[in-house]
Design an enzyme around this catalytic site. Structure first.
Site, PDB file in Angstrom:
ATOM      1  N   GLY A  86      -0.780  -5.341   6.497  1.00 56.00           N
ATOM      2  CA  GLY A  86      -2.226  -5.401   6.632  1.00 56.00           C
ATOM      3  C   GLY A  86      -2.673  -4.142   7.338  1.00 56.00           C
ATOM      4  O   GLY A  86      -2.131  -3.058   7.086  1.00 56.00           O
ATOM      5  N   SER A 118       5.260  -3.234   5.207  1.00 58.37           N
ATOM      6  CA  SER A 118       4.098  -2.354   5.343  1.00 58.37           C
ATOM      7  C   SER A 118       3.758  -2.099   6.813  1.00 58.37           C
ATOM      8  O   SER A 118       4.514  -1.425   7.510  1.00 58.37           O
ATOM      9  CB  SER A 118       2.912  -2.958   4.577  1.00 58.37           C
ATOM     10  N   ALA A 119       2.648  -2.644   7.308  1.00 59.77           N
ATOM     11  CA  ALA A 119       2.282  -2.444   8.712  1.00 59.77           C
ATOM     12  C   ALA A 119       3.369  -2.974   9.640  1.00 59.77           C
ATOM     13  O   ALA A 119       3.625  -2.413  10.712  1.00 59.77           O
ATOM     14  CB  ALA A 119       0.951  -3.126   9.016  1.00 59.77           C
ATOM     15  N   HIS A 155       4.612   2.776   1.647  1.00 60.54           N
ATOM     16  CA  HIS A 155       3.770   3.011   0.462  1.00 60.54           C
ATOM     17  C   HIS A 155       3.687   4.499   0.132  1.00 60.54           C
ATOM     18  O   HIS A 155       2.652   4.984  -0.333  1.00 60.54           O
ATOM     19  CB  HIS A 155       2.346   2.478   0.674  1.00 60.54           C
ATOM     20  N   GLU A 190       7.300   2.634  -3.030  1.00 59.56           N
ATOM     21  CA  GLU A 190       7.133   1.218  -3.311  1.00 59.56           C
ATOM     22  C   GLU A 190       8.415   0.623  -3.891  1.00 59.56           C
ATOM     23  O   GLU A 190       9.110   1.248  -4.703  1.00 59.56           O
ATOM     24  CB  GLU A 190       5.979   1.007  -4.301  1.00 59.56           C
TER      25      GLU A 190
END
Length: 241
Positions: A86, A118-119, A155, A190
């Site tokens: 997020g 991700s985060a 990413h 990715e």
């Protein structure tokens, strides 16, 4: 220390976490309960339910840390902690606010499995400063968990020759970062992930691989399956100019 750090939680043509489920189950081993940290998104209940739905068919029970009266205590009792993706600024602010930075560090050092996407992958680094996110809130510090001595850019995107975008490419932004900070950065494309078990670190996932950025050196392509354990011996400091 056992870490699984995903560049992304959803891959094209797959359901949430589906592309990495086997790897997640493998690193969890016999662990079948994990604490999920949903603070990177605003709706904590919905986010936790999404993770629970993805892992329930594999027999993994998920509890949202936000439901605990004492989130830090919940983490300190966890066998596995999953920090979801997020907005990384919102996530880090919440981690500090709830006392989870020290709690996660200590618990993972004691043997709990750390999963990040991700985060959540950014949080495993010394700081969040190689995130792609907009600073929608201001954390008290950029200092993150420091489970690795280098930075990650999840990413990671290669520049497209057909793009009409006239701003900096991702590679250019990371080179600018290195002009101000002397620390290694790994750009995770990715579908890729990093897995750490003790002193061994490997790049897994798709054949897309990753890109390694170091100050004063040309970016280096890293193939999936490569042993990156030498990165764990790097000094975890920023030499800012």
């Amino acid at each position: 220390m056992k870490l699984l750090l995903l560049s992304n939680s959803t891959a094209p043509g797959h359901d949430y976490l589906e592309h990495a489920l086997d790897e997640i189950l493998d690193i969890l081993g016999t662990v079948r309960q994990l604490v999920f940290v949903p603070y990177a998104l605003a709706d904590h209940d919905a986010y936790t339910a999404k993770v629970a739905d993805a892992l329930a068919p594999r027999g993994v029970e998920v509890t949202g840390v936000h439901t605990a009266a004492d989130p830090a205590a919940a983490v300190r009792e966890a066998e596995a902690v999953f920090v979801g993706g997020g907005n990384s600024f919102r996530l880090l602010k919440a981690l500090h606010a709830h006392g989870l930075v020290s709690a996660v560090r200590e618990r993972v050092a004691d043997g709990a499995v750390y999963l990040g996407s991700s985060a959540g992958t950014n949080m495993a680094c010394p700081t969040l400063r190689t995130t792609n996110d907009m600073p929608i809130v201001q954390p008290p510090t950029f200092e993150a968990l420091g489970l690795l001595p280098f930075q990650i850019n999840p990413h990671y995107l290669d520049a497209s020759p057909d793009s009409t975008h006239m701003g900096e490419t991702r590679a250019e932004r990371l080179e600018q970062f290195l002009e101000e900070n002397d620390i290694t950065v790994l750009g995770l494309r990715e579908g890729t992930w990093l897995r750490r078990e003790g002193d061994r670190l490997t790049l897994g996932g798709t054949s897309a691989g990753a890109v390694l950025f170091r100050r004063g050196q040309k970016p280096e392509e890293i193939a999936a399956g490569r042993d990156l354990s030498h990165l764990l011996t790097l000094p975890a400091h920023f030499d800012q100019r």
